[in-house]
Motif scaffolding. Structure first.
Motif, mmCIF file in Angstrom:
data_model
loop_
_atom_site.group_PDB
_atom_site.id
_atom_site.type_symbol
_atom_site.label_atom_id
_atom_site.label_comp_id
_atom_site.label_asym_id
_atom_site.label_seq_id
_atom_site.Cartn_x
_atom_site.Cartn_y
_atom_site.Cartn_z
ATOM 1 N N ASP A 218 32.746 60.928 6.760
ATOM 2 C CA ASP A 218 32.509 60.864 8.209
ATOM 3 C C ASP A 218 33.501 61.795 8.898
ATOM 4 O O ASP A 218 34.678 61.482 9.059
ATOM 5 C CB ASP A 218 32.696 59.423 8.708
ATOM 6 C CG ASP A 218 32.223 59.240 10.150
ATOM 7 O OD1 ASP A 218 32.414 60.171 10.957
ATOM 8 O OD2 ASP A 218 31.676 58.169 10.462
ATOM 9 N N GLY A 219 33.023 62.961 9.320
ATOM 10 C CA GLY A 219 33.892 63.981 9.876
ATOM 11 C C GLY A 219 34.595 63.548 11.145
ATOM 12 O O GLY A 219 35.768 63.893 11.362
ATOM 13 N N ALA A 220 33.917 62.790 11.992
ATOM 14 C CA ALA A 220 34.530 62.355 13.253
ATOM 15 C C ALA A 220 35.693 61.406 12.986
ATOM 16 O O ALA A 220 36.755 61.511 13.608
ATOM 17 C CB ALA A 220 33.488 61.677 14.128
ATOM 18 N N VAL A 221 35.497 60.480 12.066
ATOM 19 C CA VAL A 221 36.563 59.545 11.716
ATOM 20 C C VAL A 221 37.708 60.275 11.033
ATOM 21 O O VAL A 221 38.889 60.019 11.308
ATOM 22 C CB VAL A 221 36.021 58.412 10.822
ATOM 23 C CG1 VAL A 221 37.164 57.547 10.287
ATOM 24 C CG2 VAL A 221 35.022 57.554 11.600
ATOM 25 N N LEU A 222 37.391 61.199 10.153
ATOM 26 C CA LEU A 222 38.431 61.958 9.463
ATOM 27 C C LEU A 222 39.284 62.744 10.451
ATOM 28 O O LEU A 222 40.509 62.844 10.291
ATOM 29 C CB LEU A 222 37.803 62.896 8.439
ATOM 30 C CG LEU A 222 38.771 63.709 7.580
ATOM 31 C CD1 LEU A 222 39.659 62.785 6.748
ATOM 32 C CD2 LEU A 222 38.004 64.668 6.665
ATOM 33 N N LEU A 253 34.363 52.422 16.810
ATOM 34 C CA LEU A 253 34.922 51.275 16.098
ATOM 35 C C LEU A 253 34.096 50.931 14.867
ATOM 36 O O LEU A 253 34.640 50.661 13.786
ATOM 37 C CB LEU A 253 34.993 50.060 17.026
ATOM 38 C CG LEU A 253 36.080 50.078 18.102
ATOM 39 C CD1 LEU A 253 35.932 48.878 19.024
ATOM 40 C CD2 LEU A 253 37.468 50.087 17.460
ATOM 41 N N ARG A 254 32.765 50.936 15.026
ATOM 42 C CA ARG A 254 31.887 50.598 13.906
ATOM 43 C C ARG A 254 32.015 51.626 12.777
ATOM 44 O O ARG A 254 32.153 51.263 11.610
ATOM 45 C CB ARG A 254 30.443 50.520 14.404
ATOM 46 C CG ARG A 254 29.424 50.282 13.296
ATOM 47 C CD ARG A 254 28.013 50.142 13.884
ATOM 48 N NE ARG A 254 27.674 51.251 14.763
ATOM 49 C CZ ARG A 254 27.268 52.434 14.325
ATOM 50 N NH1 ARG A 254 27.177 52.688 13.025
ATOM 51 N NH2 ARG A 254 26.950 53.390 15.197
ATOM 52 N N ARG A 255 32.009 52.901 13.130
ATOM 53 C CA ARG A 255 32.073 53.938 12.104
ATOM 54 C C ARG A 255 33.455 54.003 11.453
ATOM 55 O O ARG A 255 33.579 54.268 10.256
ATOM 56 C CB ARG A 255 31.692 55.297 12.715
ATOM 57 C CG ARG A 255 30.197 55.409 12.930
ATOM 58 C CD ARG A 255 29.777 56.661 13.663
ATOM 59 N NE ARG A 255 30.256 57.901 13.044
ATOM 60 C CZ ARG A 255 29.874 59.118 13.467
ATOM 61 N NH1 ARG A 255 29.010 59.220 14.496
ATOM 62 N NH2 ARG A 255 30.336 60.204 12.885
ATOM 63 N N PHE A 256 34.497 53.744 12.235
ATOM 64 C CA PHE A 256 35.848 53.771 11.673
ATOM 65 C C PHE A 256 36.010 52.679 10.615
ATOM 66 O O PHE A 256 36.521 52.934 9.525
ATOM 67 C CB PHE A 256 36.890 53.591 12.783
ATOM 68 C CG PHE A 256 38.301 53.817 12.325
ATOM 69 C CD1 PHE A 256 38.892 55.064 12.445
ATOM 70 C CD2 PHE A 256 39.050 52.793 11.744
ATOM 71 C CE1 PHE A 256 40.193 55.298 12.015
ATOM 72 C CE2 PHE A 256 40.341 53.002 11.308
ATOM 73 C CZ PHE A 256 40.916 54.260 11.437
ATOM 74 N N MET A 262 38.885 49.209 7.263
ATOM 75 C CA MET A 262 39.784 48.387 8.088
ATOM 76 C C MET A 262 39.595 48.721 9.560
ATOM 77 O O MET A 262 39.013 49.754 9.904
ATOM 78 C CB MET A 262 41.240 48.580 7.667
ATOM 79 C CG MET A 262 41.765 49.992 7.758
ATOM 80 S SD MET A 262 43.470 50.152 7.095
ATOM 81 C CE MET A 262 43.188 49.847 5.364
ATOM 82 N N THR A 263 40.104 47.829 10.405
ATOM 83 C CA THR A 263 40.025 48.066 11.849
ATOM 84 C C THR A 263 41.021 49.149 12.254
ATOM 85 O O THR A 263 41.970 49.451 11.505
ATOM 86 C CB THR A 263 40.342 46.784 12.630
ATOM 87 O OG1 THR A 263 41.710 46.418 12.384
ATOM 88 C CG2 THR A 263 39.427 45.642 12.200
#
Length: 329
Positions: A218-222, A253-256, A262-263
């Protein structure tokens, strides 16, 4: 003088098994034998220590070493040592699984150390049960055996008929735990004193480091993970993190959580605590200053978070692991 049957503990010499563990446990049980003999009048050693090896793929393992204790002993435990290679895969474990299950069914305690957990897991006996391994292998163990409740914060998990120990050198903890169970706490404590090792009671999380999952795709989370690392998680406001990801807050939040497991709160706390451990270990700044440096205005809140994650208070951690002398407490 009474003559009693010895209690047999077997060490399994699978391919790649760490010899330091095998020989170290052999010596540990030898020390325990000598101490037990000083308390009891015996004509035989209390523990019979044996090494087991599978000589051909189709044959069950056989004893290849015996410390000479009473051969009329009762096999009470089998230990799967760590390996310095990659954790054993299913094909490597297959020749041992049926034999281990049979021994377990006959009442033998099964124990694993570090990557030896993968051999124990392959038996299927750990489904739905708690287990530990080296913290670096925890995710791999979870992925291969999702039915196992992996808890890599704990250095040793004694679940009665199975015992798992975490780190590469935690064979000392497993050995002392078996001495405690088979010969009693007095012999165990004296064995630990003789070897100058801590009795069981440590936790693996004292030593583990936070290794965030970065290969989730997941590029956005990374992008947020890299930004948090670069800024040492000083700003962890949800609005800020979502803006970095260029996502709506709920979506972020869901994708992270899906990507990292973890949260955002837990993730950022672990990043901050990782930095605090460095400051406590290598610096002399007061704990209040350390708390401020990593983004906590309230030292009390910092102490609570640190203790929950590490298992030691900041002061206890510094006293135990400080690289310098005279560090501020």
């Amino acid at each position: 003088m009474t003559k009693e049957r010895a209690i047999e503990i077997g060490l399994v010499l699978y391919e790649g098994a760490q010899q330091a563990c095998v020989l170290g446990l052999t010596d540990l049980f030898r020390v325990a034998n000598r101490i037990a003999a000083s308390y009891q009048e015996r004509t035989e050693l209390a523990l019979r220590v044996t090494h087991w090896r599978q000589n051909t793929p189709d044959a069950p393992p056989e004893r290849v070493f015996d410390n000479g204790a009473n051969p009329a002993s009762v096999l009470s435990a089998l230990i799967l040592p760590p390996t310095l290679d990659e954790p054993p895969n299913a094909a490597q474990a297959a020749p041992l699984t049926a034999w281990l299950r049979e021994r377990h069914a006959s009442g033998v305690i099964l124990g694993s150390v570090c990557a030896g957990a993968f051999l124990l897991a392959e038996t299927g006996l750990m489904a739905g049960r708690p287990m530990t391994t080296h913290w670096a292998y925890a995710d791999q163990l979870r992925e291969r055996f999702p039915q196992i409740r992996v808890d890599a914060d704990r250095l040793i998990i004694d679940d009665g008929d199975v015992i798992s120990a975490g780190g590469l050198m935690s064979w000392t903890d497993l050995g002392l735990r078996l001495v405690d169970r088979l010969l009693g706490p007095t012999v165990m404590i004296d064995t630990a004193r003789m070897l100058l090792v801590d009795p069981p009671g440590r936790e693996q999380r004292y030593y583990s480091v936070f290794s965030p999952r970065l290969t989730h795709g997941d590029g956005a989370v990374l992008r947020v993970q890299h930004w948090l690392q670069a800024t040492q998680a000083k700003d962890i406001a949800l609005a800020t993190l979502a803006a970095q990801a260029k996502l709506e807050e709920r979506t972020f939040l869901r994708r992270f959580q899906k990507a990292t497991g973890m949260t955002t709160t837990d993730y950022c706390q672990r990043l901050r605590v990782g930095r605090a451990r460095e400051l406590l270990q290598f610096g002399i700044a007061p704990i209040e200053r350390v708390a401020w440096e990593i983004g906590y205005g309230d030292p009390g809140a910092f102490r609570k978070v640190f203790t929950r994650i590490v298992g030691l208070s900041p002061g206890e951690y510094r006293r135990r692991f400080s690289a310098g002398q005279g560090a501020a407490r």
